[in-house]
Write an enzyme that holds these catalytic residues in place. Structure first.
Site, short mmCIF file in Angstrom:
data_model
loop_
_atom_site.label_atom_id
_atom_site.label_comp_id
_atom_site.label_asym_id
_atom_site.label_seq_id
_atom_site.Cartn_x
_atom_site.Cartn_y
_atom_site.Cartn_z
N ASP A 16 -8.32 -4.56 -6.27
CA ASP A 16 -8.06 -3.39 -5.43
C ASP A 16 -8.26 -2.11 -6.23
O ASP A 16 -7.80 -2.00 -7.37
CB ASP A 16 -6.63 -3.46 -4.89
CG ASP A 16 -6.27 -2.27 -4.03
OD1 ASP A 16 -7.17 -1.74 -3.34
OD2 ASP A 16 -5.09 -1.88 -4.02
N SER A 57 0.82 -1.19 0.00
CA SER A 57 0.00 0.00 0.00
C SER A 57 0.86 1.26 0.00
O SER A 57 1.61 1.49 -0.95
CB SER A 57 -0.95 -0.05 1.20
OG SER A 57 -2.00 0.84 1.04
N HIS A 109 -6.83 -5.64 -2.07
CA HIS A 109 -5.66 -4.88 -1.64
C HIS A 109 -4.66 -5.74 -0.87
O HIS A 109 -3.46 -5.70 -1.14
CB HIS A 109 -6.14 -3.71 -0.77
CG HIS A 109 -5.10 -2.71 -0.43
ND1 HIS A 109 -4.53 -1.88 -1.36
CD2 HIS A 109 -4.52 -2.39 0.76
CE1 HIS A 109 -3.66 -1.08 -0.77
NE2 HIS A 109 -3.63 -1.37 0.52
#
EC number: 3.4.16.6
Length: 651
Positions: free
Chosen positions: A458, A238, A515
């Site tokens: 994601d 991320s 994600h």
């Protein structure tokens, strides 16, 4: 992007078994004073929670650094107490390599990765027990999970009493000199860091400087880690798309300074033999990835359409128009290069320009996604997404768990202080000293493997943007990487995705994953991790890349033509320690007024309702407008938090 300002603090919820206010007394902790600096120490405790495999050891602890321990130019007038959780490899730990794991944020705890993705255990729905994870990344690799920068997770500057409103996750420093208030559904109490945004690293580059000092202490003086294999990798996720390139390149630069005797200070001359930087669904560079937000929301391999044509065109225009996102980012980086070239964030003019640029891009290209009511971390799931389960937050609030870990503070999933610090200086819009994409090129030129791994559901750091990053690298292998085609990633009898690889550099699209890729595809993710760590080709795991450095995949020039089916909607689960992300308006209201039935942090009544399938037409609800400089709010006033507070940062 506008990141969240709320916390998901895992303090005991009223009515929970073994609920308590503060961490139990710290007992059984080993203290190691540094042989290089009497003010530096390591405290740690061996435990058998989470990793229960016989004979496999794990340790939780802190590296304690005094004020003014960071590099020249960084104002560090606060103590840094950095939390770590070290797991030996289940197989041959003495000869296994080591990988650091970092979650993103900025301000998100690496306990997210440990308990939701790739650690030795998963927490059960009682939030009080665990189940062994057969796909743990410590099967063959020593794993070191770190909460950073200061005040993230179990890391802290000064233990500070706080109150927490679990409805909106607001944390307030408290004075309990006149007594501790009784906990209820809207008031929790506990001990965290100071909540001072000036008592932590304020940008990615300063965080790199801080974690390097941690590494110098830990790798030289932690007595339980004495391997035969001294290779060190960094895997992250991320916002770690920034951490990974910045930290690894900074480590490599420090290695070079040690070798040429630029660094000569005793205790800071340990060379870290870097092997791999791995990035899972990373937000690496806003300039390169900004248009991927409308691109992915409008036209993805699942046929989901969050926008119609006019909405999409408007967002793309906001990037390219004069004075738009692109121009503002260019201006930010130009003034930063001139006035803050070492990225200390001391220049307020640079900070404001870059802060404004990042906010503008977020508002114009990303925020409207809220209107589709889809998951930011999984476009095929609803906005109130129960997956991956949040049960680890309750687990890390249990008295017996905190006691076994030897923790002097409670757990917080995300630090508002860190987010504020990074946001104020415009970290999101900037690059580091070299630029994150150029960092990756620098690492490749130095023989360090670079692996980009992206789940294809994601939104927040989507694979469209990740692929753009992979193609933007400029290094000696660029032409060959571009010529490499996509081929299947085969794991046992299944095809888990597609990969483009040339030598040490790869970009992998993982099918049917959001994600947090290992949470969705644990077996595929573990196999990809092993193949990269042990120098095998990602497609088959049969070719030794170390022996064949010019290995290249063959196949199609892109992978977009491979389409996916929309999965069934997950069953709703309102978890009271993640209300903004998992609960409906009705459930939040019931918790607030005391009528909710809560068992093990799960709201049993009122029950949640499924949202229904995601939009596949070109006419979803129109995005609501927001005033300049603000974050759009839910229309539901009872929530009282922004949509981006609900999604809680980049994980």
């Amino acid at each position: 992007m506008h990141l969240a300002t709320g916390l998901a603090v895992a303090l005991p919820f009223i009515g929970a078994a073994s609920a308590q206010y503060f961490p139990p007394p710290v007992e059984g902790v080993t203290v190691v004073e540094s042989k290089f600096d009497k003010n530096v120490k390591i405290t740690y405790k061996e435990n058998d929670i989470c990793e229960t495999t016989e004979g496999v050891r794990s340790f939780t602890g802190h590296v304690h650094l005094p004020p003014n321990n960071n590099d020249f130019g960084v104002n560090q007038n606060y103590s840094i107490n950095t939390f770590f959780w070290f797991f030996e490899a289940r197989e041959d730990p003495k000869n296994a390599p080591l990988s650091i794991w970092l979650n993103g944020g900025p301000g998100s705890s690496s306990m997210i990765g440990l308990f939701q993705e790739n650690g030795p255990c998963m927490v059960n729905n009682d939030s009080n027990s665990t189940t062994n994870n057969p796909y743990s990344w410590n099967n063959k690799v020593n794993m070191l999970y770190i909460d950073q920068p200061n005040q993230v997770g179990f890391s802290y500057d000064v233990p500070t009493n706080v109150t927490v409103n679990p409805i909106n996750d607001e944390v307030t420093v408290a004075d309990f000199s006149n007594g501790v208030p009784e906990q209820n559904n809207t008031l929790l109490v506990g001990t965290l860091g100071s909540q001072n945004p000036y008592a932590t690293a304020n940008n990615t580059q300063n965080a790199a400087r801080s974690i390097w000092h941690f590494a110098q202490v830990w790798f030289q003086e932690f007595p339980e880690y004495k391997p035969n294999n001294d290779k060190v990798s960094i895997w992250t996720e991320s916002y770690g798309g920034r951490y990974g390139p910045a930290f690894t390149s900074y480590f490599q630069e420090q290695n070079e300074k040690i070798k040429n005797h630029t660094i000569t200070e005793e205790g800071e001359m340990h060379i870290l033999h870097l092997d791999t930087v791995g990035i899972i669904n990373g937000c690496v560079d806003l300039m390169e990835q900004a248009t991927s937000y409308p691109d992915f929301a409008y036209n993805n391999t699942y046929g989901i359409k969050a926008y119609n044509q006019s909405q999409y065109d408007s967002m793309i225009n906001e990037f390219y128009r004069t004075g738009g996102c692109r121009d503002q980012l260019i201006h930010c980086r130009d003034v930063a290069a001139e006035s803050d070239p070492h990225f200390y964030s001391h220049n307020e003019t640079v900070n404001k320009i870059c802060n404004d640029a990042g906010d503008f891009c977020g508002q114009k290209l990303e925020d409207a996604f809220e209107s589709a009511n889809l998951g930011f971390y999984d476009i095929a799931h609803p906005l109130n997404d129960p997956f991956p389960p949040q049960f680890y937050k309750g687990y890390l609030s249990q008295a017996h768990v905190l006691a076994d870990m030897g923790m002097p503070v409670n757990f917080s999933q995300a630090s508002d202080a860190v987010w504020k610090a990074f946001h104020t200086v415009g970290d999101y819009g900037r690059g580091d000293v070299r630029g994150y994409i150029d960092d990756l090129a620098y690492l490749l030129e130095n023989g360090i493997k670079v692996a980009l791994v992206y789940g294809d559901r994601d939104y927040i750091c989507n694979w469209f943007g990740g692929e753009k990053v992979s193609l933007a690298l400029n290094y000696t292998g660029t032409e060959n990487f571009h010529k490499a085609g996509y081929t299947d990633v085969k794991v046992n009898s299944q095809v888990g995705g597609q990969v483009r690889q040339y030598g040490n550099f790869s970009f992998t699209r993982v099918y049917e994953a959001g994600h947090e890729v290992p949470a969705y595809q644990p077996e595929v993710s573990l196999e990809i991790f092993h193949r990269i760590m042990f120098n095998k080709d990602i497609a088959t795991g049969e070719i030794d890349i170390a022996q064949k450095p010019d290995y290249s995949t063959t196949g199609t020039a892109d992978t977009f033509h491979i389409k996916n089916d929309i999965p069934p909607e997950p069953e709703p689960t309102c978890y009271v320690l993640s209300m903004g992300r998992t609960c409906s308006e009705e459930q939040v209201k019931a918790v607030k007024d005391g009528t909710a039935v809560v068992e093990n942090y799960i709201v049993k009544s009122p029950a949640g309702k499924k949202q229904g399938p995601p939009p596949t037409s070109t006419s979803p609800p129109s995005p609501t407008s927001s005033s300049e400089g603000s974050v759009k709010e839910f229309s539901v006033s009872v929530l009282g938090v922004s949509v981006l507070a609900a999604i809680t940062f980049f994980l």
